[in-house]
Design a protein around this motif. Structure first.
Motif, mmCIF file in Angstrom:
data_model
loop_
_atom_site.group_PDB
_atom_site.id
_atom_site.type_symbol
_atom_site.label_atom_id
_atom_site.label_comp_id
_atom_site.label_asym_id
_atom_site.label_seq_id
_atom_site.Cartn_x
_atom_site.Cartn_y
_atom_site.Cartn_z
ATOM 1 N N THR A 67 0.832 -1.346 0.060
ATOM 2 C CA THR A 67 0.042 -0.069 -0.060
ATOM 3 C C THR A 67 0.700 1.305 0.097
ATOM 4 O OG1 THR A 67 -1.648 -1.140 1.273
ATOM 5 C CG2 THR A 67 -1.627 1.174 1.300
ATOM 6 N N TRP A 85 -6.454 8.843 0.487
ATOM 7 C CA TRP A 85 -6.574 7.648 -0.416
ATOM 8 C C TRP A 85 -6.971 8.262 -1.650
ATOM 9 C CZ3 TRP A 85 -5.453 2.695 0.413
ATOM 10 C CH2 TRP A 85 -5.230 2.338 1.931
ATOM 11 N N SER A 102 -11.316 2.413 -2.373
ATOM 12 C CA SER A 102 -10.331 3.279 -3.597
ATOM 13 C C SER A 102 -9.843 2.199 -4.369
ATOM 14 C CB SER A 102 -9.337 3.771 -2.604
ATOM 15 O OG SER A 102 -8.266 3.028 -2.570
ATOM 16 N N SER A 153 -0.438 9.675 -3.816
ATOM 17 C CA SER A 153 -2.017 9.367 -4.066
ATOM 18 C C SER A 153 -2.531 9.559 -5.308
ATOM 19 C CB SER A 153 -2.817 9.997 -2.940
ATOM 20 O OG SER A 153 -4.037 9.697 -3.057
#
Length: 334
Positions: free
Chosen positions: A44, A150, A213, A274
């Motif tokens: 992530t 996000w 997301s 992001s």
């Protein structure tokens, strides 16, 4: 005297060595070590950014502050991270800000549908709300170091969603009060599921849909358990990194300044990551067979109405603090 000289010299050497080892020991003990729990996996981008933050702190302090990142809830589960920092179990941690909405509605200002649905709007909203949120956290002995959004939230399903009826009665994964309320308003059944448990929740039939997301879909290999993603761009929720004010205040001034500088750099870097993650994750979803679509006019109309309803509900709950945030946001909104 001559015979005793080697002995004296030896004792002097031993004393010098002992003094040197003591100095090294004191120096080693001077370094501060922090354990940092985070909820998301190593792939992530939030975790990647936080590991860079930890490296930056280590470099800026010449190793005097060493932060060890424990990803994917491996040290402390997501629901307990904030209170663990507050109670001093760990000095620092990451969590999604809207998880604290039950404590105060201001924490979910970034999760109101269509209040801020672009990066430009999300940044203006963060600037408008940062001080009030920081003051609220300070009352609990917490300091916010930085926050990173996000990618815009969309709707994942196992079939195409073309109109409001396609979401009715589905079991929909929720991760905060806003996603719970959204599920209720579209006629779905909200079900709390943490990110690591998403694949299992779908494979066992616990959930049929989720709002999250593109990044989360790509990280959890959504193509293994569903087939459609509607890029509705509902909101951009933020993760925040918080630190215990007590632990922070124990650092010397130079180290505190280094942490704040590294945090500012992490926030700027994280927002850019992001943006890039949005494009990259959408591409990954398409490459693996996920059908990516935009809301139909019928669905867009429903979601817009829900956004208006949830904005009004949030404003009522948030009171004077919410009014101040909205006023500042409207003045700065792009």
């Amino acid at each position: 005297m001559t015979a005793r000289t080697p002995l004296l010299a030896g004792l002097t050497s031993v004393a010098a060595l002992s003094l040197g080892l003591t100095t090294l020991s004191v120096s080693a003990q001077a370094a501060t070590e922090w354990d940092m729990p985070t909820p998301y996996g190593d792939r992530t981008f939030h975790t990647v950014n936080i590991r860079e933050f930890a490296d930056d702190v280590r470099e800026r302090t010449d190793g005097e502050l060493d932060i060890t990142v424990h990803a994917n809830g491996s040290l402390i589960g997501h629901p307990e991270i904030k209170n663990s920092v507050r109670r001093g179990i760990v000095p620092i941690g990451e969590l999604i800000m809207s998880r604290l909405a039950n404590e105060n509605p201001i924490y979910e200002v970034d999760s109101v549908p269509y209040l801020a649905a672009s990066y430009e709007e999300a940044w203006a909203l963060w600037e408008a709300s940062r001080e009030i949120i920081a003051e609220e956290l300070a009352q609990q002995g917490l300091r916010i170091l930085f926050a990173v959004p996000w990618p815009p939230q969309g709707i994942y399903t196992q079939q195409a969603v073309e109109g409001p009826d396609d979401l009715r009665n589905l079991s929909m994964r929720a991760y905060n009060t806003a996603s719970e309320r959204l599920a209720q308003l579209v006629g779905a059944v909200p079900t709390q599921v943490e990110v690591p448990d998403i694949p299992t929740a779908f494979s066992t039939g616990r959930v049929d849909a989720m709002v999250t997301s593109p990044a989360t879909g790509a990280d959890t290999k959504a193509w293994d358990y569903l087939s459609h993603f509607n890029h509705a761009q509902l909101w951009l929720p933020k993760n925040m990194v918080i630190v215990s004010e007590q632990a922070f205040s124990r650092l010397d001034e130079a180290t505190r300044e280094a942490v704040l500088e590294a945090a500012a750099a992490a926030e700027e870097r994280g927002w850019e990551m992001s943006r890039q993650e949005t494009d990259d994750a959408l591409a990954v979803l398409r490459e693996h067979g996920i059908e990516v679509s935009e809301p139909t006019p019928e669905l867009a109309e429903l979601l817009a109405e829900i956004g208006e309803t949830m904005t009004e509900e949030w404003s009522e709950r948030a009171g004077d603090q919410g009014a101040a945030i909205l006023e500042a946001y409207e003045a700065a909104r792009p």
